[in-house]
Design an enzyme around this catalytic site. Sequence first.
Site, PDB file in Angstrom:
ATOM      1  N   ARG A  55       0.654  -1.192  -0.037  1.00 20.74           N
ATOM      2  CA  ARG A  55      -0.062  -0.061  -0.069  1.00 20.74           C
ATOM      3  C   ARG A  55       0.841   1.254  -0.005  1.00 20.74           C
ATOM      4  O   ARG A  55       0.457   2.378   0.647  1.00 20.74           O
ATOM      5  CB  ARG A  55      -0.975   0.005   1.267  1.00 20.74           C
ATOM      6  CG  ARG A  55      -1.856  -1.319   1.178  1.00 20.74           C
ATOM      7  CD  ARG A  55      -3.183  -0.930   0.439  1.00 20.74           C
ATOM      8  NE  ARG A  55      -4.110  -1.719   0.533  1.00 20.74           N
ATOM      9  CZ  ARG A  55      -5.359  -1.468   1.102  1.00 20.74           C
ATOM     10  NH1 ARG A  55      -5.634  -0.401   1.632  1.00 20.74           N
ATOM     11  NH2 ARG A  55      -6.368  -2.416   1.054  1.00 20.74           N
ATOM     12  N   ARG A  64      -3.617   7.030   1.356  1.00 20.19           N
ATOM     13  CA  ARG A  64      -3.903   7.938   1.733  1.00 20.19           C
ATOM     14  C   ARG A  64      -2.805   8.823   2.616  1.00 20.19           C
ATOM     15  O   ARG A  64      -3.117  10.027   3.231  1.00 20.19           O
ATOM     16  CB  ARG A  64      -5.267   7.788   2.615  1.00 20.19           C
ATOM     17  CG  ARG A  64      -6.310   7.778   1.583  1.00 20.19           C
ATOM     18  CD  ARG A  64      -7.357   7.094   2.536  1.00 20.19           C
ATOM     19  NE  ARG A  64      -7.476   5.621   2.774  1.00 20.19           N
ATOM     20  CZ  ARG A  64      -8.060   4.808   3.205  1.00 20.19           C
ATOM     21  NH1 ARG A  64      -9.622   5.479   3.609  1.00 20.19           N
ATOM     22  NH2 ARG A  64      -7.761   3.738   3.582  1.00 20.19           N
ATOM     23  N   ARG A 115      -6.530  11.773  -6.100  1.00 21.67           N
ATOM     24  CA  ARG A 115      -7.623  11.164  -5.963  1.00 21.67           C
ATOM     25  C   ARG A 115      -9.060  12.174  -5.948  1.00 21.67           C
ATOM     26  O   ARG A 115      -9.806  11.885  -6.622  1.00 21.67           O
ATOM     27  CB  ARG A 115      -7.582  10.493  -4.454  1.00 21.67           C
ATOM     28  CG  ARG A 115      -8.862   9.380  -4.506  1.00 21.67           C
ATOM     29  CD  ARG A 115      -9.191   8.963  -3.143  1.00 21.67           C
ATOM     30  NE  ARG A 115     -10.295   9.372  -2.739  1.00 21.67           N
ATOM     31  CZ  ARG A 115     -11.060   8.924  -1.723  1.00 21.67           C
ATOM     32  NH1 ARG A 115     -10.590   7.966  -0.899  1.00 21.67           N
ATOM     33  NH2 ARG A 115     -12.265   9.369  -1.257  1.00 21.67           N
ATOM     34  N   ASP A 141      -6.963  -2.106  -7.266  1.00 26.20           N
ATOM     35  CA  ASP A 141      -7.577  -2.987  -5.879  1.00 26.20           C
ATOM     36  C   ASP A 141      -7.876  -4.320  -6.176  1.00 26.20           C
ATOM     37  O   ASP A 141      -8.080  -4.770  -7.341  1.00 26.20           O
ATOM     38  CB  ASP A 141      -8.843  -1.924  -5.484  1.00 26.20           C
ATOM     39  CG  ASP A 141      -8.947  -2.381  -4.150  1.00 26.20           C
ATOM     40  OD1 ASP A 141      -8.320  -1.956  -3.211  1.00 26.20           O
ATOM     41  OD2 ASP A 141      -9.702  -3.455  -3.794  1.00 26.20           O
ATOM     42  N   TYR A 161     -15.239 -11.272   0.430  1.00 33.19           N
ATOM     43  CA  TYR A 161     -15.780  -9.939   0.180  1.00 33.19           C
ATOM     44  C   TYR A 161     -17.228 -10.488  -0.746  1.00 33.19           C
ATOM     45  O   TYR A 161     -18.050  -9.729  -0.490  1.00 33.19           O
ATOM     46  CB  TYR A 161     -14.937  -8.960  -0.671  1.00 33.19           C
ATOM     47  CG  TYR A 161     -14.036  -8.476   0.426  1.00 33.19           C
ATOM     48  CD1 TYR A 161     -14.279  -7.229   1.068  1.00 33.19           C
ATOM     49  CD2 TYR A 161     -12.552  -8.917   0.190  1.00 33.19           C
ATOM     50  CE1 TYR A 161     -13.368  -6.686   1.846  1.00 33.19           C
ATOM     51  CE2 TYR A 161     -11.691  -8.495   0.929  1.00 33.19           C
ATOM     52  CZ  TYR A 161     -11.860  -7.242   1.862  1.00 33.19           C
ATOM     53  OH  TYR A 161     -10.894  -6.886   2.594  1.00 33.19           O
TER      54      TYR A 161
HETATM   55  O1  CP3 Z   1      -0.082  -1.573  -2.445  1.00 32.55           O
HETATM   56  C1  CP3 Z   1      -0.109  -0.661  -3.164  1.00 32.55           C
HETATM   57  O2  CP3 Z   1       0.251   0.616  -3.024  1.00 32.55           O
HETATM   58  C2  CP3 Z   1      -1.211  -0.711  -4.284  1.00 32.55           C
HETATM   59  C3  CP3 Z   1      -2.639  -0.385  -4.319  1.00 32.55           C
HETATM   60  C4  CP3 Z   1      -3.200  -1.371  -3.314  1.00 32.55           C
HETATM   61  C5  CP3 Z   1      -4.533  -0.976  -3.091  1.00 32.55           C
HETATM   62  N1  CP3 Z   1      -5.365  -2.128  -2.446  1.00 32.55           N
HETATM   63  C6  CP3 Z   1      -5.184   0.533  -3.164  1.00 32.55           C
HETATM   64  C7  CP3 Z   1      -6.381   0.822  -2.156  1.00 32.55           C
HETATM   65  C8  CP3 Z   1      -3.503  -2.763  -3.129  1.00 32.55           C
HETATM   66  C9  CP3 Z   1      -2.308  -4.073  -3.518  1.00 32.55           C
HETATM   67  C10 CP3 Z   1      -4.684  -3.314  -2.459  1.00 32.55           C
HETATM   68  C11 CP3 Z   1      -5.008  -4.545  -2.226  1.00 32.55           C
HETATM   69  C12 CP3 Z   1      -6.327  -4.776  -1.216  1.00 32.55           C
HETATM   70  N2  CP3 Z   1      -7.551  -4.190  -1.301  1.00 32.55           N
HETATM   71  C13 CP3 Z   1      -6.342  -5.665  -0.385  1.00 32.55           C
HETATM   72  C14 CP3 Z   1      -5.482  -6.755   0.242  1.00 32.55           C
HETATM   73  C15 CP3 Z   1      -4.262  -6.004   0.632  1.00 32.55           C
HETATM   74  C16 CP3 Z   1      -4.386  -5.863   2.074  1.00 32.55           C
HETATM   75  O3  CP3 Z   1      -4.159  -4.421   2.599  1.00 32.55           O
HETATM   76  O4  CP3 Z   1      -4.920  -6.560   3.049  1.00 32.55           O
HETATM   77  C17 CP3 Z   1      -7.759  -5.503   0.310  1.00 32.55           C
HETATM   78  C18 CP3 Z   1      -8.347  -6.411   1.232  1.00 32.55           C
HETATM   79  C19 CP3 Z   1      -8.297  -4.597  -0.654  1.00 32.55           C
HETATM   80  C20 CP3 Z   1      -9.979  -4.022  -0.349  1.00 32.55           C
HETATM   81  C21 CP3 Z   1      -9.745  -2.652   0.053  1.00 32.55           C
HETATM   82  N3  CP3 Z   1      -9.736  -1.614  -0.957  1.00 32.55           N
HETATM   83  C22 CP3 Z   1     -10.143  -2.354   1.293  1.00 32.55           C
HETATM   84  C23 CP3 Z   1     -10.154  -2.929   2.691  1.00 32.55           C
HETATM   85  C24 CP3 Z   1      -9.808  -0.909   1.081  1.00 32.55           C
HETATM   86  C25 CP3 Z   1      -9.788   0.246   2.204  1.00 32.55           C
HETATM   87  C26 CP3 Z   1     -11.336   0.867   2.503  1.00 32.55           C
HETATM   88  C27 CP3 Z   1     -11.107   2.192   3.248  1.00 32.55           C
HETATM   89  O5  CP3 Z   1     -11.871   3.038   3.185  1.00 32.55           O
HETATM   90  O6  CP3 Z   1     -10.349   2.326   4.172  1.00 32.55           O
HETATM   91  C28 CP3 Z   1      -9.787  -0.511  -0.383  1.00 32.55           C
HETATM   92  C29 CP3 Z   1      -9.715   0.764  -0.911  1.00 32.55           C
HETATM   93  C30 CP3 Z   1      -8.375   1.152  -1.183  1.00 32.55           C
HETATM   94  N4  CP3 Z   1      -7.314   0.243  -2.058  1.00 32.55           N
HETATM   95  C31 CP3 Z   1      -7.609   2.263  -0.987  1.00 32.55           C
HETATM   96  C32 CP3 Z   1      -6.303   2.227  -1.753  1.00 32.55           C
HETATM   97  C33 CP3 Z   1      -5.276   3.153  -1.679  1.00 32.55           C
HETATM   98  C34 CP3 Z   1      -7.998   3.478  -0.162  1.00 32.55           C
HETATM   99  C35 CP3 Z   1      -9.049   4.110  -1.076  1.00 32.55           C
HETATM  100  C36 CP3 Z   1      -9.083   5.643  -0.856  1.00 32.55           C
HETATM  101  O7  CP3 Z   1      -9.820   5.892   0.150  1.00 32.55           O
HETATM  102  O8  CP3 Z   1      -8.390   6.230  -1.302  1.00 32.55           O
END
Ligand code: CP3
Length: 356
Positions: free
Chosen positions: A27, A31, A40, A77, A154
């Site tokens: 990640r 943010r 974003r 994602d 999910y």
């Molecule tokens: O690693 C990286 O920088 C690459 C991008 C990446 C994202 N998600 C960007 C993201 C990767 C590899 C993921 C994987 C992901 N997404 C996982 C597996 C890894 C882990 O962390 O366990 C999971 C379970 C998800 C599902 C998901 N997507 C969640 C739980 C969330 C967070 C929701 C929240 O509001 O907190 C996301 C959204 C997400 N994916 C964000 C990012 C940067 C945040 C979105 C935002 O608000 O800008």
Amino acid sequence: MSELKNDRFLRALQRQPVDRTPVWMMRQAGRYLPEYRATRKQAGSFLDLCKNAELACEVTMQPLRRYPMDAAILFSDILTVPDALGLGLYFEEGEGPRFRKTVRSEEDLAGLNSFTADDDLAYVMNAVRTIRAELNGKVPLIGFSGSPWTLATYMVEGGSSKDFANVKGMAYDKPALMHGLLSLLADAVADYLAAQIRAGAQAVQIFDTWGGSLSAAGYREFSLAYMQRIITRLQGQPETRDVPVIVFTKGGGQWLTSIADCGAQGVGIDWTTDIALARAEVGDRVALQGNMDPSMLFASPARIREEVASILAGFGHGSGHIFNLGHGITPGVNPDHVTAFVDAVQELSPQYHLGD
Ligand code: CP3
């Protein structure tokens, strides 16, 4: 395509000698960076950001401009796959990901869209190609997917979950239905990762964020077996055979010997695992990736440096370690603390590679 200028990450994955331990962060684009939040906002929403190749490329590059990371990770994602299967992904502010539909019956399973990664997730492949061109060989690009089990959590729950009541209920009570869903997802993920590799990904990581919620036997049956199937598929095709795979099961520390047998070159470990013990157990077979507690980034730079030193010492001398956090970085982290983290790996790790 251009020659790779920094191949530390790929060399460490193959356990070949390196001058210092490579580092990147799960990640790493996100943010905690003000420039990410600005891009974003410009995109409109998180999903619009994922779907816009230029902006997805921009946020992939942002952490590399601040920190000397040894790898870039595709900005996307894991939930793009269930979205393409027809579940309707959306994000509710402060509530995380949600789906309009769930998969809880044979009818739901039969109702999923057919899936071809190159067509149905063309926007991801565009992003991969755009990022590879922009990187111009600076560091390797990591592609990724969720594991079938993690995607299933999910898809069955309809979003994030605390107890996984529906998906675990389905696994333990209706195993045939669960295996039907997991087989479909394994096919989709294998196709998705192969498409990312054809588009330019130089390594791929399978995020098994929720594998650790299962029992030991349940993990082997519902999670590991399907990741193994995906890896076997990738290793059976000439165009994907040579691209290394990293498997990261959060909470998988007690199952490392079985995970190391799944065919992956790299195994991600979370911060609850002792990296010295992990190396003793499986370090002769796979590279290890990890594993600083992401919350350590809330501590002082001096404390962060101490922790990096202790993890490096725990792994010990030689190649086969990719430094990372034990899970994704938390949004509230001060970006300067990431500098302390990356600098510490850069400065303290060469001594563990002298004479190699
Ligand atoms: O690693 C990286 O920088 C690459 C991008 C990446 C994202 N998600 C960007 C993201 C990767 C590899 C993921 C994987 C992901 N997404 C996982 C597996 C890894 C882990 O962390 O366990 C999971 C379970 C998800 C599902 C998901 N997507 C969640 C739980 C969330 C967070 C929701 C929240 O509001 O907190 C996301 C959204 C997400 N994916 C964000 C990012 C940067 C945040 C979105 C935002 O608000 O800008």
